[in-house]
Each structure stands twice: as C-alpha cells, then as structure tokens.
Design a protein around this motif. Structure first.
Motif, mmCIF file in Angstrom:
data_model
loop_
_atom_site.group_PDB
_atom_site.id
_atom_site.type_symbol
_atom_site.label_atom_id
_atom_site.label_comp_id
_atom_site.label_asym_id
_atom_site.label_seq_id
_atom_site.Cartn_x
_atom_site.Cartn_y
_atom_site.Cartn_z
ATOM 1 N N ARG A 219 0.839 -1.198 0.000
ATOM 2 C CA ARG A 219 0.000 0.000 0.000
ATOM 3 C C ARG A 219 0.872 1.246 0.000
ATOM 4 O O ARG A 219 1.852 1.347 0.747
ATOM 5 N N ARG A 220 0.526 2.234 -0.836
ATOM 6 C CA ARG A 220 1.295 3.478 -0.904
ATOM 7 C C ARG A 220 0.967 4.349 0.307
ATOM 8 O O ARG A 220 -0.203 4.609 0.598
ATOM 9 N N ALA A 221 2.009 4.792 0.989
ATOM 10 C CA ALA A 221 1.819 5.580 2.209
ATOM 11 C C ALA A 221 2.509 6.927 2.085
ATOM 12 O O ALA A 221 3.532 7.069 1.397
ATOM 13 N N LEU A 222 1.910 7.925 2.738
ATOM 14 C CA LEU A 222 2.522 9.243 2.886
ATOM 15 C C LEU A 222 2.820 9.439 4.355
ATOM 16 O O LEU A 222 1.917 9.379 5.193
ATOM 17 N N ILE A 223 4.086 9.676 4.683
ATOM 18 C CA ILE A 223 4.484 9.900 6.067
ATOM 19 C C ILE A 223 4.419 11.395 6.358
ATOM 20 O O ILE A 223 5.025 12.210 5.658
ATOM 21 N N LEU A 224 3.660 11.762 7.387
ATOM 22 C CA LEU A 224 3.548 13.153 7.836
ATOM 23 C C LEU A 224 4.287 13.299 9.158
ATOM 24 O O LEU A 224 3.951 12.610 10.126
ATOM 25 N N ILE A 225 5.297 14.143 9.188
ATOM 26 C CA ILE A 225 6.070 14.369 10.411
ATOM 27 C C ILE A 225 5.386 15.459 11.227
ATOM 28 O O ILE A 225 5.330 16.612 10.803
ATOM 29 N N GLU A 226 4.859 15.072 12.371
ATOM 30 C CA GLU A 226 4.035 15.943 13.201
ATOM 31 C C GLU A 226 2.794 16.369 12.410
ATOM 32 O O GLU A 226 2.588 16.004 11.262
ATOM 33 N N GLY A 227 1.929 17.118 13.054
ATOM 34 C CA GLY A 227 0.723 17.623 12.418
ATOM 35 C C GLY A 227 0.626 19.104 12.680
ATOM 36 O O GLY A 227 1.614 19.760 12.990
ATOM 37 N N VAL A 228 -0.572 19.613 12.546
ATOM 38 C CA VAL A 228 -0.842 21.007 12.895
ATOM 39 C C VAL A 228 -2.118 21.013 13.704
ATOM 40 O O VAL A 228 -3.099 20.373 13.343
ATOM 41 N N SER A 229 -2.108 21.732 14.830
ATOM 42 C CA SER A 229 -3.266 21.744 15.719
ATOM 43 C C SER A 229 -4.513 22.217 14.992
ATOM 44 O O SER A 229 -4.443 22.941 13.999
ATOM 45 N N ASP A 230 -5.667 21.824 15.496
ATOM 46 C CA ASP A 230 -6.929 22.079 14.820
ATOM 47 C C ASP A 230 -7.171 23.552 14.523
ATOM 48 O O ASP A 230 -7.804 23.890 13.530
ATOM 49 N N PHE A 231 -6.673 24.458 15.399
ATOM 50 C CA PHE A 231 -6.945 25.873 15.162
ATOM 51 C C PHE A 231 -6.284 26.348 13.880
ATOM 52 O O PHE A 231 -6.664 27.365 13.321
ATOM 53 N N ALA A 232 -5.282 25.600 13.406
ATOM 54 C CA ALA A 232 -4.600 25.999 12.179
ATOM 55 C C ALA A 232 -5.161 25.315 10.938
ATOM 56 O O ALA A 232 -4.780 25.650 9.827
ATOM 57 N N VAL A 233 -6.050 24.345 11.092
ATOM 58 C CA VAL A 233 -6.809 23.719 10.006
ATOM 59 C C VAL A 233 -5.948 22.867 9.079
ATOM 60 O O VAL A 233 -6.345 21.785 8.646
ATOM 61 N N THR A 234 -4.743 23.326 8.769
ATOM 62 C CA THR A 234 -3.954 22.752 7.684
ATOM 63 C C THR A 234 -3.671 21.270 7.863
ATOM 64 O O THR A 234 -3.644 20.523 6.876
ATOM 65 N N GLY A 235 -3.443 20.815 9.078
ATOM 66 C CA GLY A 235 -3.092 19.419 9.296
ATOM 67 C C GLY A 235 -4.134 18.463 8.759
ATOM 68 O O GLY A 235 -3.815 17.484 8.058
ATOM 69 N N ALA A 236 -5.398 18.722 9.071
ATOM 70 C CA ALA A 236 -6.475 17.857 8.589
ATOM 71 C C ALA A 236 -6.581 17.902 7.076
ATOM 72 O O ALA A 236 -6.894 16.888 6.431
#
Length: 433
Positions: A3-20
């Motif tokens: 399966r092809r995977a994308l690794i995301l190093i850390e996220g961005v908190s919900d107030f910043a929207v971008t992570g989701a």
C-alpha cells in the motif's frame, strides 16, 4: 503490492486547520497517511479522520529513520512531508536519506532562524526593516534606542506570532522583555530576540509554489499590540504595477535564501519605501489561507504540494477567478465561554462557504496574543470583493458568544461584562460578551 503511504512528520493543531487538510488530500490521492509525532494526542483531527499515528521523538533524526525503515517493510513509502515549520528541516533530511523528493534542509534551517534569514536578505539587498539581535534586557533596550520606538520584539525562532509584540513605549518594551526572558515564553532554542523597526503599512502575503507566485493576499490584524489576523482577502486588491513589485521582491527572497522547492509564504508590508519583507516562511501559510486560494483560483495548494512530494506532476493553472475572504473570530477577554452560537444561521447565507468554531460551551478562554487566540472563522466567496465582504459581515453579525471572567481571589464569580462592543443583532438576538 504494498500500500502506498505518505508519512507526515508531526501535524498542525486544529486551530490551524492545515493538518487535517493534508490528511484529506492524501486520502483523495489514494495514499495512506501515517503521522509520526512526539505526542499524537495534540492533534484532535487524527482521531476524527481515523489516521494512523505513531509516537516517536520527532526531534531525534535517527529514531525517525528507524521508524520509517520499519514502516517500509509493510508500506510503499511514496513521500515524506509535514506542515509543521519546526520539523520541516527534519523532513528534508529524511527525504534525502530515503532518496525521496524534498526540501533542502540547510536552506530550511537558515530560513527558520529569523536572524540568519534577516542577514541573508540584507546581503541580497532585499528590503527589510532595520533589526538587531539581543540576548538580554540590556541589549534589547540599547537596540530599541538605536532603531527608535515603536519596535517589534520577537523570538528569533518560532511561528504563529508566538511571543511577537509591538512595543510602543519604554514601559511596553520592559514588560515584553520581562515576559520573554522571565520564563513565561516557551523557547524552541536558546533565547535570542529580534528587535525590529515597526514597518507600517498594509500587510500582504505572497503564496508561492516552487518558483511561481500563485497569488497575493491582503490581511489586517486584531487589536494591537499583538498580531492576530482578523481578516484575510484573496486575491489582494492591487494595481498591476504594485502586484508585480510584490512578486519581484518575493522571488528575490527565494534566491537569497536558496528556496524554490515546494511551498513558501512571504509576508510583507507596503511602506513608504514600497514592499518591505517582514518574514519568509518555508511552508504554506496556515489557517484558512489554502482554502481561500482554492476558492478564488481553483488551485488546491495542499494537493499540489503532496503531488510534488510523491514525484507526480503538479498543476498550478487557475481554474477560475473570484474573491474569497475569511474573518477570524477572536474573543476580547479571558474567562469561561458560557455559550457560542449563530453558526448554523451564518452558514445558511448564500455565498458563505464555511463556518468553523473551534470551541464549545464551558471552554476556558486564555488568550496568548498569537494565532491560538482564534476561536473560529467564517469564509465567504463571490465574483466581487465588495459583495464578498458584505456577505461575510452579514454572517459574522449572526455569530455571538458570552464569556464569564475568571473569578479573582476572594471574589465570587460575576456575570460577564462585554468583551467586544456589545451588540444585539436584530435578526438573531445574539449578544457577544
């Protein structure tokens, strides 16, 4: 086939929207997103999106290499990226180790050190504010005297306007110096403070992918002395000549900082000298900015960034042209949120694209003077800027909340006094407190 995977190093908190949005874009591209984080519980959207999250020390490059190597035994790792500025240089190092497309880690590290960034921009004759670097209260005081008040005090490393303040007089300068050096500010590195000339004038932000300026946004801020965005308009209402000058200055930043792979965001003020660079961020702008670009031009910057990360061909062509404006909702006091409402009515207005609230009743509100102060936003779009702003204001007028101040020692909890200009909308009857 793995399966092809994308690794995301850390996220961005919900107030910043971008992570989701990164998670959702990866899924639309048929990728399996996996987030590696020191504390995955920080990101509420991971559970909501059903994303696999693995706890690993993201400050430890060797630990990340071991974890990615382990994951490669199960998945076809198509790319590694992240939306968090503090770990983006690490992303570049991981990409180089695994021979994947990625940013130049040395360029990212220099750019994220605002003092080093200032030096490189100055050497390349890019217009920037006068600045000094300081490590103690004496240096700050003397630097401010040399530059002349008002000045900006900001940590040399950081994002989201954390620890950034306008100091208009010696009292404010002493107060913020004490805050930064007195143990209240959380430092990402050894304490170094930039003392900068306050470049006064309209604020603009250039969104860049690769070496192409996609568009320019106009913004204004909430109450001083902090720099919390109040309203964002895309594209900015500029003459062709002014637009071209901002584009030229923005591209000169890429050359000076050896950037040009992936996303960059350049913040500027239009002063008496013309466009002056406030900051260069080697990432997409946070908050609702990527959504504004997509609404205005039909370009999904996050999806196109992921395509670049996995080695696919991106498409930065405009699909259409309209205007999009976002208003952030910022409380005017600390305390306990009693209620918040009107979002459903606001979302029903034609032209309103999204209404997002980050908080619910009984939430403690403790303002930080940075991007974390936002409790939500409203976005509207239409073919005309004046019309879009009118739609947005109509929606914002329907949203209200009430905040009860935290009780002081020895006092009983009292009813909230108005934190913004108290008003009751004739249609909704909601009152902001």
């Amino acid at each position: 086939m793995a399966r092809r995977a994308l690794i995301l190093i850390e996220g961005v908190s919900d107030f910043a929207v971008t992570g989701a949005l990164y998670v959702q874009a990866a899924q639309r591209l048929g990728l399996y997103p996996i987030t590696l984080s020191t504390d995955p519980a920080r990101y509420d959207y991971l559970a909501g999106e059903g994303v696999e999250a693995i706890r690993v020390d993201t400050d430890n490059l060797d630990a990340l290499i071991r974890e990615c190597s382990r994951l490669r035994e199960t998945y076809d790792i198509s790319g590694i990226t992240g939306a968090n500025e503090s770990t983006y240089a690490t992303v570049g190092k991981l990409c180089r180790h695994f021979d994947l497309p990625g940013p130049n880690p040395a360029s990212i590290e220099r750019c994220c050190d605002k003092f080093a960034q200032r030096q490189l921009l100055a050497e390349a004759d890019v217009p920037i504010p006068a600045y000094r670097v300081a490590a103690n209260a004496t240096d700050i005081k003397s630097s401010a005297a040399e530059i002349g008040l008002p000045v900006i005090l900001k940590p040399a490393v950081g994002s989201g306007s954390s620890g950034v303040r306008l100091c208009r007089n010696v009292d404010e300068l002493a107060e913020h110096t004490a805050y930064l050096l007195g143990g209240k500010h959380v430092w990402q590195s050894s304490p170094r403070i930039l003392v900068e000339e306050f470049a006064q004038g309209p604020f603009y932000s250039a969104d860049i992918m690769g070496n192409e300026v996609i568009g320019i946004e106009a913004a204004d801020f909430d109450r001083p002395p902090h720099f919390v965005f109040r309203q964002l308009s895309f594209p900015a209402p500029l003459t062709d000549d002014d637009h071209e000058r901002i584009v030229e200055v923005s591209l000169s930043c890429l050359r000076a900082l050896n950037l040009g792979w992936g996303p960059t965001n350049v913040e500027l003020r239009w002063t008496k000298r013309g466009p002056v660079v406030i900051e260069v961020n080697p990432r997409l702008a946070g908050g609702p900015n990527p959504k504004l670009v997509q609404l205005a031009y039909g370009i999904d910057l996050i999806t196109e960034h992921i395509k670049l990360v996995i080695g696919d061909e991106w498409n930065l062509c405009k699909r259409h042209s309209q205007t999009a404006v976002a208003r952030t909702l910022v409380p005017g006091r600390d305390g306990t949120l009693d209620w918040i409402g009107g979002d459903l009515q606001a979302a029903a207005i034609p032209g309103v694209v999204e209404v997002k609230l980050y908080v619910g009743p009984h939430t403690p509100i403790v303002r930080k003077g940075d991007c974390r102060d936002s409790i939500g936003y409203v976005i509207a779009a239409s073919p005309d800027l004046a019309q879009t702003k009118a739609i947005l204001q109509q929606a914002v007028d329907l949203i209200g909340w009430s905040i009860t101040p935290f009780p002081t020692p020895g006092e009983q909890e009292q009813s909230a006094a108005p934190c913004l200009a108290s008003r009751t909308d004739g249609k909704s009857g909601l009152r902001k407190r």
